[in-house]
Scaffold this active site. Structure first.
Site, PDB file in Angstrom:
ATOM      1  N   GLY A   1      -0.635  -2.965   5.834  1.00 23.00           N
ATOM      2  CA  GLY A   1      -1.690  -3.859   6.178  1.00 23.00           C
ATOM      3  C   GLY A   1      -2.283  -3.749   7.478  1.00 23.00           C
ATOM      4  O   GLY A   1      -2.768  -2.647   7.843  1.00 23.00           O
TER       5      GLY A   1
ATOM      6  N   THR B   1       0.695  -1.260   0.155  1.00 23.88           N
ATOM      7  CA  THR B   1      -0.061   0.058   0.099  1.00 23.88           C
ATOM      8  C   THR B   1       0.898   1.301  -0.001  1.00 23.88           C
ATOM      9  O   THR B   1       1.981   1.187   0.397  1.00 23.88           O
ATOM     10  CB  THR B   1      -1.066   0.007   1.365  1.00 23.88           C
ATOM     11  OG1 THR B   1      -1.693  -1.255   1.149  1.00 23.88           O
ATOM     12  CG2 THR B   1      -1.944   1.160   1.410  1.00 23.88           C
TER      13      THR B   1
END
Length: 598
Positions: free
Chosen positions: A493, A399
């Site tokens: 995460g 991400t």
């Protein structure tokens, strides 16, 4: 001069120093009393080791300097924060292929200068042929790989729809102009050290998929520092998006290429799935914390709700008086996280499929109930911490984040993902972009952990058209007078939520400046596994010993937690920002000033 040539010159101009303008005089850091904060002597990022970038007319902070320069150049051209976010997003899809994307999704939180707030859900969606047992073998066990690698692992991407919707509502510059920097970059970038190291580390995995290997392993190996990486197919895909907007991606040539890729690899996503996708505006999650207002993302992000539950529990304690990362501070943080994640994992899911107990979970009354179960001197085993709202519905890292503030006071926080590094490892042949492996964020089987160790419930089971639960937590904090104070977010995460809760607490509770708040050691607990994880040398030996004596199971990380990108608005209106030293991104200011008084 061609438009592409003009945009290339703009990219070069972005590297030149900006003239200082706007407010004048010495710039003061946010907190006068941050001196009470000390870090362990062996910690890798001691106080004062990194200096914030301070500016008067806007700020962009991302995990990649080129992407930050692209966003800052849009601000210099009088674009607003949303314009800069769109350009930055597409630039990251080129220069940060491990996480930046057009083949994934994410969330955006915006607070405009006129007080308008909004949150945009462009999370990936399960294909219509998806089913609850699609990742189970004939014996009913969860497959080790199907939800993580290859074509079945991918949800319908939402990034392009998200940027299109954000621009349509809040943008000011022409859409096509915001795509041009990314197109120029896709035609060839000079590989820097971080990208070279990343590609080298993933070489064996990237080589498994021919279309991926052709792009990222030219000549059979990853490009070295200083060599050029050309992504010609991606440039063509970006041109279709520039010319056709959302339809240039979700319909026509690109959608057809996605379906063809799925057929080749045994996937289930279709061109019809692509055409069905829509980004969704949702009411932002808002809650109070010590006189401040925190604005974050509601479900299907679990980030805002879980962070709110944690901070609401912690609001009942005077954390500053305990001492930063003292045994008592670390203990209370862990106990709050343990309870918040127990509820998160049981109840939260796509609100279009499962009713959400959001208001109850973030209420003062519920926080008080959960707080009463905490022993100030003893860890509560996670086996004894159950979801606190009654019956569980249905039951018998990669991400990247970027933060932007413009000269007008508009603020945007965006977290976007393809889940694992390089997502599913599948590149759409002919389109040049990696697909996500976000299907792993669903509950493949209740009680079985996903790749982040999260043990989730049936509320988050796979269903056609459903959006998988996420931990992404793009966040904006307003000060007690209602002005933007902090814009922040991170990848990581399941650790995203605890990382951002700590950033908010660092700024609000411990009054840290942005550099200290970002470089501070981080903790993580997610209910199960029942382990308090901390960064290497992030706790003193005395604190570790005391926490163990209190009953905590501790584990020191081999690496770091998160890659936080934050902006703090200083008194007088200056923007102060720093990229997380854990990954080495860049904050780029417009109208930079040089005097910073800590």
């Amino acid at each position: 001069m061609t438009r592409l040539r003009a945009l290339s010159l703009l990219l070069l101009a972005a590297l030149a120093p900006a003239a200082a303008c706007g407010p004048t005089g010495a710039v003061r850091a946010h907190a006068a009393q941050a001196d009470t904060v000390t870090f362990p002597l062996e910690w890798d990022f001691p106080r004062g080791a990194i200096a914030p970038v301070t500016a008067s007319r806007g700020m962009v902070v991302t995990t990649d300097r080129v992407a930050s320069e692209v966003g800052a150049e849009i601000l210099r051209r009088n674009g607003n924060a949303v314009d800069a976010a769109v350009a930055t997003h597409f630039a990251l899809a080129v220069v940060n292929p491990e996480a930046g994307n057009i083949g994934g999704g994410g969330f955006l939180v915006v607070r405009m200068a006129d007080g308008t707030t909004a949150s945009l859900d462009f999370r990936e969606m399960a294909p219509m042929a998806a089913s609850a047992d699609m990742f189970l073998d004939s014996a009913g066990n969860v497959s080790d790989t199907l939800s993580l690698q290859g074509h079945l692992a991918s949800g319908v991407p939402g990034s392009v729809a998200g940027m299109w919707e954000a621009h349509k509502r809040f943008g000011s510059l022409p859409w096509a102009d915001l795509l041009q920097p990314a197109i120029a970059l896709a035609e060839g970038i000079v590989v820097h050290e971080r990208l070279a190291l990343s590609l080298r580390a993933y070489e064996e995995r990237l080589a498994r998929y021919p279309a991926t290997a052709r792009i990222f392993l030219p000549n059979g190996r990853p490009p070295r520092v200083g060599e050029r990486l050309v992504q010609a197919d991606l440039a063509e895909t970006l041109r279709r998006i520039a010319e056709g907007g959302m339809d240039g991606f979700y319909r026509g040539r690109t959608a057809e290429l996605v379906e063809a890729e799925m057929r080749r690899g045994g996937g289930i996503m279709t061109a019809d799935d692509m055409g069905r996708y829509r980004a969704v505006w949702r009411d932002p999650l808002r809650f109070g914390y010590r006189g401040h207002e925190v604005i974050s993302m509601p479900p299907p992000s679990s980030g805002g709700v879980t962070m709110a539950a944690m901070l609401k529990i912690l609001e009942g304690y005077d954390l500053r008086s305990l001492g930063y990362l003292s045994p008592e501070h670390a203990h209370l943080f862990t106990e709050a996280a343990r309870r918040a994640y127990a509820d998160r994992n049981a109840y939260l899911a796509d609100p279009d499929f499962v009713p959400q107990p959001t208001e109850r979970m973030i209420s003062d009354a519920y926080a008080a109930e959960r707080r009463r179960t905490i022993d100030r001197n003893r860890a509560t085993p996670s086996a004894q911490v159950n979801p606190g709202l009654g019956q569980v519905p249905g039951e018998g890292e990669n991400t990247t984040h970027y933060s932007i503030v413009d000269a007008r006071g508009n603020a945007v926080a965006v977290t976007t993902t393809i889940n694992s590094l390089y997502g599913s490892l599948v590149t759409v042949d002919g389109a040049g972009f990696l697909l996500n492996n976000e299907m792993d964020d669903f509950t493949a089987k209740p009680g079985v952990p996903n790749q982040f160790g999260l043990v989730q419930g049936a509320a988050n089971a796979v269903q056609p058209g459903k959006r998988m639960l996420s931990a992404m937590t793009p966040t904006i904090v307003l000060d007690p007078s209602g002005r933007v104070l902090l814009v922040t977010g991170t990848p990581g995460g399941s650790t995203i939520i605890t990382s951002i809760a700590q950033i908010v607490s660092n700024v609000v509770d411990f009054r840290m400046d942005v550099a200290t708040a970002t470089s501070a050691p981080r903790l993580h607990h997610q209910h199960l596994p029942d382990t308090l994880r901390y960064e290497r040398d992030g706790l003193t030996a005395a604190t570790e010993a005391r926490l163990r004596a209190m009953g905590h199971a501790l584990a020191e990380r081999g690496g770091y937690q998160g890659d936080v990108q934050s902006i703090v608005i200083l008194p007088g209106g200056y923007q102060s920002a720093v990229a997380d030293p854990r990954r080495g991104g860049a904050a780029v200011g417009v109208g930079e000033v040089r005097r910073v008084v800590q």
